[in-house]
Design a protein around this motif. Structure first.
Motif, mmCIF file in Angstrom:
data_model
loop_
_atom_site.group_PDB
_atom_site.id
_atom_site.type_symbol
_atom_site.label_atom_id
_atom_site.label_comp_id
_atom_site.label_asym_id
_atom_site.label_seq_id
_atom_site.Cartn_x
_atom_site.Cartn_y
_atom_site.Cartn_z
ATOM 1 N N THR A 5 21.295 26.665 16.790
ATOM 2 C CA THR A 5 21.695 27.787 15.938
ATOM 3 C C THR A 5 23.109 27.587 15.400
ATOM 4 O O THR A 5 23.356 27.770 14.204
ATOM 5 N N LEU A 6 24.023 27.201 16.281
ATOM 6 C CA LEU A 6 25.407 27.007 15.851
ATOM 7 C C LEU A 6 25.546 25.820 14.905
ATOM 8 O O LEU A 6 26.428 25.805 14.043
ATOM 9 N N MET A 22 11.655 25.989 19.557
ATOM 10 C CA MET A 22 13.094 25.779 19.373
ATOM 11 C C MET A 22 13.483 25.867 17.907
ATOM 12 O O MET A 22 14.469 26.519 17.541
ATOM 13 N N VAL A 23 12.716 25.186 17.062
ATOM 14 C CA VAL A 23 13.044 25.154 15.637
ATOM 15 C C VAL A 23 12.890 26.540 15.018
ATOM 16 O O VAL A 23 13.753 26.981 14.240
ATOM 17 N N PHE A 24 11.814 27.245 15.362
ATOM 18 C CA PHE A 24 11.590 28.571 14.792
ATOM 19 C C PHE A 24 12.695 29.541 15.201
ATOM 20 O O PHE A 24 13.281 30.226 14.348
ATOM 21 N N MET A 25 12.987 29.618 16.488
ATOM 22 C CA MET A 25 13.987 30.570 16.965
ATOM 23 C C MET A 25 15.364 30.256 16.404
ATOM 24 O O MET A 25 16.090 31.154 15.956
ATOM 25 N N LEU A 44 16.723 20.755 11.456
ATOM 26 C CA LEU A 44 16.575 21.284 12.816
ATOM 27 C C LEU A 44 15.513 20.520 13.597
ATOM 28 O O LEU A 44 15.636 20.360 14.814
ATOM 29 N N ILE A 45 14.472 20.069 12.920
ATOM 30 C CA ILE A 45 13.456 19.277 13.607
ATOM 31 C C ILE A 45 14.081 18.005 14.157
ATOM 32 O O ILE A 45 13.839 17.600 15.303
ATOM 33 N N GLY A 46 14.921 17.355 13.339
ATOM 34 C CA GLY A 46 15.613 16.172 13.813
ATOM 35 C C GLY A 46 16.605 16.480 14.915
ATOM 36 O O GLY A 46 16.700 15.739 15.910
ATOM 37 N N TYR A 47 17.335 17.581 14.767
ATOM 38 C CA TYR A 47 18.298 17.971 15.803
ATOM 39 C C TYR A 47 17.586 18.296 17.123
ATOM 40 O O TYR A 47 18.099 17.999 18.203
#
Length: 224
Positions: A97-98, A19-22, A157-160
């Motif tokens: 992403t958004l 998820m984080v990478f993409m 993003l890791i936290g999200y």
């Protein structure tokens, strides 16, 4: 902790990394050009378009001001149309992403604005086009700041991604909710927290190391 949970933890970690990478890649593809434009489109700048700059700035600020959990819920109809579902890993990537794209755009804008204006004027004097100035002056000179900004974005993003678990996004957050909270297994919650901390530390250290390699001002240790 039961040995049966170790494969589940591993699978959840892989889903989080996916998820984080993409989302980081997609958000960078959106945020990089947007950040460059925001940094170079005020009145009198390379791509002078003050009205468009103001409009885009307002959109970016509005998106950034939304708490992530509200953003997930608000865009569920859009997410469902885009990937066919509003829950799961792929659905989480849309909201991640958004959420990250405007954040990355502002970070890149800030990094580019820190480039010495004298370099831009020198490139103009040599006849460089605006796009050449962006590609050969602004981005290379701002690269350490851009890398540090992207590092900060990935950490966020890791936290999200963990927060996305509260609405069925999958990954470590989902595991922590389903096992650690709903099934009263604090050891699973602890394991999730430790893994997230380790991931953040690894990303932060790697980002700082890469940024230092691109920083022309940083002293280099030479062998004797």
């Amino acid at each position: 902790m039961s040995a049966n949970l170790i494969p589940i933890l591993w699978q959840a970690t892989l889903l989080t990394l996916y998820m984080v990478f993409m989302s980081a890649v997609l958000a960078t593809l959106i945020g990089l050009p947007l950040g460059v434009f925001l940094a170079t489109s005020r009145r009198g700048e390379l791509f002078s378009a003050p009205a468009l700059n103001t409009a885009l700035g307002l959109i970016v600020n509005a998106t950034r001001s939304l708490p992530y959990i509200i953003l997930i819920i608000a865009i569920m109809p859009f997410t469902r149309k885009l990937v066919g579902t509003s829950i799961g890993t792929n659905a989480a990537i849309v909201s991640l992403t958004l959420a990250a794209a405007p954040f990355i755009a502002r970070l890149i804008e800030t990094a580019i604005r820190e480039v010495d204006s004298g370099l831009i004027e020198a490139a103009r004097a040599m006849g460089a086009t605006p796009m050449q100035i962006v590609r050969k002056v602004l981005i290379p000179e701002a690269m350490p700041g851009i890398i540090l900004g992207l590092t900060l974005a990935v950490v966020s993003l890791i936290g999200y991604s963990a927060m996305a678990g509260t609405v069925g996004g999958g990954g470590l957050g989902d595991l922590g909710i389903r096992y650690g909270y709903q099934r009263f297994m604090p050891e699973v919650m602890l394991a999730v927290v430790v893994i997230l901390i380790v991931l953040v530390q690894l990303v932060q250290s790697a980002g700082e190391w890469i940024a230092a390699r691109f920083d022309k001002r940083a002293p280099r240790n030479r062998g004797r």
